[in-house]
Design an enzyme around this catalytic site. Structure first.
Site, PDB file in Angstrom:
ATOM      1  NE  ARG A 110      39.913  48.629  38.500  1.00  0.00           N
ATOM      2  CZ  ARG A 110      39.096  48.683  37.473  1.00  0.00           C
ATOM      3  NH1 ARG A 110      39.534  49.098  36.303  1.00  0.00           N
ATOM      4  NH2 ARG A 110      37.835  48.320  37.587  1.00  0.00           N
ATOM      5  CB  THR A 114      41.066  57.709  40.828  1.00  0.00           C
ATOM      6  OG1 THR A 114      41.780  56.613  41.442  1.00  0.00           O
ATOM      7  CG2 THR A 114      40.879  58.836  41.818  1.00  0.00           C
ATOM      8  CG  ASP A 206      36.493  41.835  41.379  1.00  0.00           C
ATOM      9  OD1 ASP A 206      37.436  41.025  41.527  1.00  0.00           O
ATOM     10  OD2 ASP A 206      36.531  42.992  41.824  1.00  0.00           O
ATOM     11  CG  ASP A 209      35.408  39.960  44.486  1.00  0.00           C
ATOM     12  OD1 ASP A 209      36.274  39.905  45.373  1.00  0.00           O
ATOM     13  OD2 ASP A 209      34.686  40.955  44.294  1.00  0.00           O
TER      14      ASP A 209
HETATM   15  C1  PRP Z   1      41.746  43.980  38.961  1.00  0.00           C
HETATM   16  C2  PRP Z   1      42.513  43.105  37.999  1.00  0.00           C
HETATM   17  C3  PRP Z   1      43.659  44.006  37.601  1.00  0.00           C
HETATM   18  C4  PRP Z   1      43.023  45.352  37.599  1.00  0.00           C
HETATM   19  C5  PRP Z   1      42.742  45.724  36.172  1.00  0.00           C
HETATM   20  O1  PRP Z   1      42.328  43.989  40.196  1.00  0.00           O
HETATM   21  O2  PRP Z   1      42.929  41.899  38.553  1.00  0.00           O
HETATM   22  O3  PRP Z   1      44.752  43.970  38.514  1.00  0.00           O
HETATM   23  O4  PRP Z   1      41.791  45.259  38.337  1.00  0.00           O
HETATM   24  O5  PRP Z   1      42.275  46.992  36.087  1.00  0.00           O
HETATM   25  P1  PRP Z   1      43.074  48.173  35.378  1.00  0.00           P
HETATM   26  O6  PRP Z   1      43.579  47.652  34.074  1.00  0.00           O
HETATM   27  O7  PRP Z   1      42.014  49.216  35.209  1.00  0.00           O
HETATM   28  O8  PRP Z   1      44.168  48.626  36.283  1.00  0.00           O
HETATM   29  P2  PRP Z   1      41.685  44.720  41.477  1.00  0.00           P
HETATM   30  O9  PRP Z   1      42.211  46.110  41.579  1.00  0.00           O
HETATM   31  O10 PRP Z   1      40.204  44.557  41.430  1.00  0.00           O
HETATM   32  O11 PRP Z   1      42.321  43.927  42.677  1.00  0.00           O
HETATM   33  P3  PRP Z   1      42.143  42.387  43.091  1.00  0.00           P
HETATM   34  O12 PRP Z   1      42.813  41.535  42.048  1.00  0.00           O
HETATM   35  O13 PRP Z   1      42.849  42.333  44.410  1.00  0.00           O
HETATM   36  O14 PRP Z   1      40.666  42.087  43.199  1.00  0.00           O
HETATM   37  N1  URA Z   2      39.075  44.171  37.163  1.00  0.00           N
HETATM   38  C1  URA Z   2      38.289  43.088  37.096  1.00  0.00           C
HETATM   39  O1  URA Z   2      38.443  42.140  37.867  1.00  0.00           O
HETATM   40  N2  URA Z   2      37.331  43.055  36.131  1.00  0.00           N
HETATM   41  C2  URA Z   2      37.153  44.063  35.275  1.00  0.00           C
HETATM   42  O2  URA Z   2      36.249  43.975  34.421  1.00  0.00           O
HETATM   43  C3  URA Z   2      37.975  45.193  35.380  1.00  0.00           C
HETATM   44  C4  URA Z   2      38.933  45.217  36.326  1.00  0.00           C
END
Ligand code: PRP
Ligand code: URA
Length: 215
Positions: A110, A114, A206, A209
């Site tokens: 993400r 944005t 997160d 993480d």
């Molecule tokens: C997180 C999560 C989803 C996304 C959800 O990933 O694992 O993929 O955010 O958010 P959305 O519904 O608003 O799109 P992130 O982008 O943090 O990446 P990561 O899994 O690599 O930490």
């Molecule tokens: N991605 C995450 O990992 N946690 C949230 O709460 C939203 C997006």
């Protein structure tokens, strides 16, 4: 399981085991090791139900006692498609149910400003059109990542698609259910809302993480 509003493709789990394990995942004192294990277990419990419509066939097998006709899974094979990174945490639980499933990967992160997803990787089993596809991501927040991942899978020929998450916000459910009304959506728990940073409240933080011990 219960439904959500008038979206026939959305199912929300109520099973006490799933709710208990999600509560443990929410706790900020739950460490990486335990969090990872819980994500696997929740995925397995959700998968048990989400795969309950897999087609079956009758086969003949010889037991040590006698020949019998018995039931096995038939027809379409399975593909698991985690959304990187956090979706990876749900894969082992589903593979424990269906060890022969193929695994594709879609990389999205993400944009911090944005909150819209940015694609960086896509590798899917080929051909994918005949497979039942289970897309995994623990968090359905704005819904942008899930919507884009499923659009990419459809562009590669995917047809029979399910999406499985652990926690969802109402905003994400609406967006995904409207964008892909043909996709069955399975949700471990429906949370209250998104905050200004598009994090789910109360959520679990997160997910990537917490699964990988980063940050
Ligand atoms: C997180 C999560 C989803 C996304 C959800 O990933 O694992 O993929 O955010 O958010 P959305 O519904 O608003 O799109 P992130 O982008 O943090 O990446 P990561 O899994 O690599 O930490
Ligand atoms: N991605 C995450 O990992 N946690 C949230 O709460 C939203 C997006």
């Amino acid at each position: 399981m219960i439904g959500y509003k008038d979206y026939p493709n959305v199912k929300i789990f109520t099973h006490p085991l799933i709710q208990h394990k999600i509560s443990l995942m929410r706790d900020k004192n739950t460490g990486t090791n335990e969090f990872r294990k819980l994500a696997e277990e929740v995925a397995m419990l959700e998968g048990y139900e989400a795969l309950s419509d897999l087609p079956t066939k009758e086969v003949e097998i010889e037991t040590p006692i006698e020949k019998c006709t018995t039931t096995m899974i038939a027809g379409r094979k399975l593909a698991l498609v985690p959304i990187l990174r956090a979706g990876l945490g749900m894969v082992p639980g589903l593979l424990s149910l269906v060890p022969s499933a193929k695994v594709g990967h879609i990389g999205l992160y993400r944009n911090e400003v944005t909150h819209e997803p940015v694609e960086y990787y896509c590798k899917l089993p080929n051909p994918i059109s005949e497979r039942v596809i289970v897309v995994t991501d623990p968090m359905l927040a704005t819904g942008g990542s899930a919507v884009d991942a499923i659009t990419m899978i459809k562009q590669h020929g995917g047809v029979y698609i399910k999406f499985m998450c652990i926690i969802a916000a109402p905003e994400g459910i609406e967006r995904l259910a409207k964008a892909h009304p043909d996709v069955q959506i399975y949700i471990g728990h429906l949370d209250r809302e998104l905050n200004k940073d598009a994090y789910i409240c109360p959520g679990l933080g997160d997910a990537g993480d917490r699964i990988f011990g980063t940050k």
